[in-house]
Motif scaffolding. Structure first.
Motif, mmCIF file in Angstrom:
data_model
loop_
_atom_site.group_PDB
_atom_site.id
_atom_site.type_symbol
_atom_site.label_atom_id
_atom_site.label_comp_id
_atom_site.label_asym_id
_atom_site.label_seq_id
_atom_site.Cartn_x
_atom_site.Cartn_y
_atom_site.Cartn_z
ATOM 1 N N PHE A 72 30.241 33.687 34.553
ATOM 2 C CA PHE A 72 30.976 34.934 34.303
ATOM 3 C C PHE A 72 30.313 35.731 33.181
ATOM 4 O O PHE A 72 30.185 36.951 33.265
ATOM 5 C CB PHE A 72 32.424 34.641 33.931
ATOM 6 C CG PHE A 72 33.293 34.145 35.061
ATOM 7 C CD1 PHE A 72 32.888 34.220 36.382
ATOM 8 C CD2 PHE A 72 34.536 33.582 34.787
ATOM 9 C CE1 PHE A 72 33.697 33.753 37.423
ATOM 10 C CE2 PHE A 72 35.356 33.127 35.812
ATOM 11 C CZ PHE A 72 34.936 33.206 37.129
ATOM 12 N N LYS A 73 29.908 35.040 32.128
ATOM 13 C CA LYS A 73 29.306 35.717 30.977
ATOM 14 C C LYS A 73 27.994 36.392 31.377
ATOM 15 O O LYS A 73 27.686 37.515 30.935
ATOM 16 C CB LYS A 73 29.074 34.742 29.836
ATOM 17 C CG LYS A 73 28.587 35.390 28.532
ATOM 18 C CD LYS A 73 28.486 34.380 27.409
ATOM 19 C CE LYS A 73 28.181 35.064 26.091
ATOM 20 N NZ LYS A 73 26.945 35.882 26.119
ATOM 21 N N SER A 76 28.940 39.552 33.206
ATOM 22 C CA SER A 76 29.681 40.448 32.314
ATOM 23 C C SER A 76 28.743 41.093 31.300
ATOM 24 O O SER A 76 28.871 42.279 30.983
ATOM 25 C CB SER A 76 30.793 39.682 31.591
ATOM 26 O OG SER A 76 31.790 39.274 32.495
ATOM 27 N N ASP A 77 27.796 40.316 30.804
ATOM 28 C CA ASP A 77 26.817 40.860 29.846
ATOM 29 C C ASP A 77 25.947 41.941 30.484
ATOM 30 O O ASP A 77 25.420 42.817 29.787
ATOM 31 C CB ASP A 77 25.931 39.740 29.294
ATOM 32 C CG ASP A 77 26.649 38.846 28.295
ATOM 33 O OD1 ASP A 77 27.774 39.218 27.871
ATOM 34 O OD2 ASP A 77 26.102 37.777 27.941
ATOM 35 N N LYS A 102 37.801 32.745 32.268
ATOM 36 C CA LYS A 102 38.055 34.177 32.156
ATOM 37 C C LYS A 102 38.821 34.500 30.883
ATOM 38 O O LYS A 102 38.485 35.456 30.168
ATOM 39 C CB LYS A 102 38.834 34.667 33.377
ATOM 40 C CG LYS A 102 39.209 36.141 33.305
ATOM 41 C CD LYS A 102 40.085 36.563 34.472
ATOM 42 C CE LYS A 102 40.523 38.017 34.303
ATOM 43 N NZ LYS A 102 41.410 38.463 35.407
ATOM 44 N N GLU A 106 37.738 36.901 27.768
ATOM 45 C CA GLU A 106 38.589 38.017 27.346
ATOM 46 C C GLU A 106 38.916 37.931 25.860
ATOM 47 O O GLU A 106 39.055 38.959 25.183
ATOM 48 C CB GLU A 106 39.868 38.041 28.173
ATOM 49 C CG GLU A 106 39.649 38.486 29.608
ATOM 50 C CD GLU A 106 40.891 38.396 30.459
ATOM 51 O OE1 GLU A 106 40.937 39.047 31.514
ATOM 52 O OE2 GLU A 106 41.833 37.663 30.070
ATOM 53 N N HIS A 109 35.383 39.022 24.226
ATOM 54 C CA HIS A 109 34.791 40.316 24.541
ATOM 55 C C HIS A 109 35.889 41.301 24.936
ATOM 56 O O HIS A 109 36.995 40.909 25.296
ATOM 57 C CB HIS A 109 33.782 40.187 25.689
ATOM 58 C CG HIS A 109 32.685 39.200 25.425
ATOM 59 N ND1 HIS A 109 31.542 39.512 24.740
ATOM 60 C CD2 HIS A 109 32.564 37.887 25.747
ATOM 61 C CE1 HIS A 109 30.762 38.454 24.646
ATOM 62 N NE2 HIS A 109 31.361 37.448 25.249
ATOM 63 N N PRO A 112 36.172 42.208 29.887
ATOM 64 C CA PRO A 112 35.201 41.891 30.944
ATOM 65 C C PRO A 112 35.874 42.096 32.303
ATOM 66 O O PRO A 112 37.052 41.789 32.485
ATOM 67 C CB PRO A 112 34.872 40.419 30.692
ATOM 68 C CG PRO A 112 36.071 39.872 29.985
ATOM 69 C CD PRO A 112 36.597 41.006 29.154
ATOM 70 N N GLU A 113 35.137 42.648 33.249
ATOM 71 C CA GLU A 113 35.726 42.985 34.552
ATOM 72 C C GLU A 113 35.548 41.795 35.493
ATOM 73 O O GLU A 113 34.592 41.717 36.264
ATOM 74 C CB GLU A 113 35.069 44.248 35.111
ATOM 75 C CG GLU A 113 35.919 44.936 36.151
ATOM 76 C CD GLU A 113 35.401 46.309 36.540
ATOM 77 O OE1 GLU A 113 35.965 46.904 37.476
ATOM 78 O OE2 GLU A 113 34.421 46.781 35.922
ATOM 79 N N ILE A 114 36.483 40.850 35.389
ATOM 80 C CA ILE A 114 36.431 39.612 36.166
ATOM 81 C C ILE A 114 37.714 39.494 36.971
ATOM 82 O O ILE A 114 38.819 39.564 36.423
ATOM 83 C CB ILE A 114 36.279 38.389 35.244
ATOM 84 C CG1 ILE A 114 34.994 38.492 34.417
ATOM 85 C CG2 ILE A 114 36.286 37.091 36.063
ATOM 86 C CD1 ILE A 114 34.908 37.479 33.296
#
Length: 286
Positions: A72-73, A76-77, A102, A106, A109, A112-114
């Motif tokens: 995910f990171k 997201s990055d 997730k 959150e 950061h 993040p659009e997860i």
């Protein structure tokens, strides 16, 4: 940037589909004969089926939150929206692992659009949802349009499956020891389906040939416009029966496409060799 689609190995998606749509795969864990393996990475399903036929009793474990955190990171990055389609939360803790990851991101950061979706599906029921979603992403839909598409397929995916030996389901607590014994003695083939992400007995059929015919009938009873659909069949190292089922479906309904694929280690460890599963929709998104 384009939406990144992620599935886990409970989806049983063929490698060519993963590659075609650039879908990332998270491996579930298979424990076999004292060793831990990553499904479709460090172990293949044929190894698991061969071991089961020789008396092994493999177990499985969910993917870890750390695994999901890392993937995910990464996206997201890059500023990419991420959609993870999870193996049914009623059958695996992998959905929960993703939710933990997730939440951690959150906390670290800003927004993040997860998006994590419980498919309430297994094997290529899960995989077909991903297949349709990948096409929607490729066609350039908005994130909300893609999420709406996912919701539609989650709510309309039908699973019909049978197992060769009730002993494997007995080990997983799906049938009692007595049911497994009597079923084996009488050559009864159980038909099961999925409701709200759970495996539910549907009916019993005596004999392997009859059960294939009944699966074809159920597709007609429960499916919608099968000639317009991509249908999937998965099998536990029984390609001959899978091909027989496909031919009967073609004769009866002439589906647009039939995908046949071997069930992976994670699901195969519970369903066992000889499993045959059929997946289709009970409604079409027009």
């Amino acid at each position: 940037m384009s939406v990144k689609l992620i599935v886990d190995s409970g989806s049983d998606l063929p490698k060519d589909t993963l590659d075609k749509y650039d879908i990332d795969l998270v491996s579930l864990i298979v424990h076999l004969e004292g060793q831990d393996y990553f499904d479709r990475d460090t172990i293949d399903s044929q190894t698991v089926y061969d071991a089961m036929r020789n008396g092994a009793a493999p177990k499985t474990a969910q993917a870890t939150p750390d695994t999901f955190y890392d993937i995910f990171k990464k996206y997201s990055d890059e500023g990419r929206p991420v959609i993870y389609l999870a193996f049914s939360s009623e059958l695996s803790g992998t959905y929960q692992s993703a939710t933990i990851a997730k939440q951690q991101l959150e906390d670290e950061h800003s927004d993040p659009e997860i998006y994590i979706i419980d498919t309430r599906a297994a094997s290529m029921g899960h995989g077909l949802i991903a297949y349709h979603l990948a096409e929607a992403i490729e066609n350039g839909g908005s994130v909300q349009d893609i999420l709406d598409t996912a919701n539609f397929y989650v709510n309309h995916m039908v699973h019909i499956f049978t197992v060769d030996d009730l002993e494997y389901l007995k080990r997983g607590g799906r049938v009692s020891k007595a049911q497994a014994f009597v079923g084996g003695m009488l050559k009864i083939k159980p038909l099961l389906h999925v409701e709200d992400g759970k495996l539910i007995p549907l009916e019993k059929v005596r004999g392997s040939k009859k059960v294939v015919g009944r699966m074809v009938d159920l597709a007609g009873e429960r499916g919608e416009s099968l000639d317009e659909q991509t249908i999937a069949i998965t099998h536990g190292d029984d390609e001959d029966t899978a091909n027989m089922l496909a031919e009967k479906l073609k004769e009866a309904y002439n589906p647009k496409e039939i995908i046949i694929h071997q069930i992976g280690s994670a699901i195969g460890a519970h369903a066992g060799p000889g499993t045959i599963a059929l997946f289709f929709l009970d409604d079409l998104q027009k």
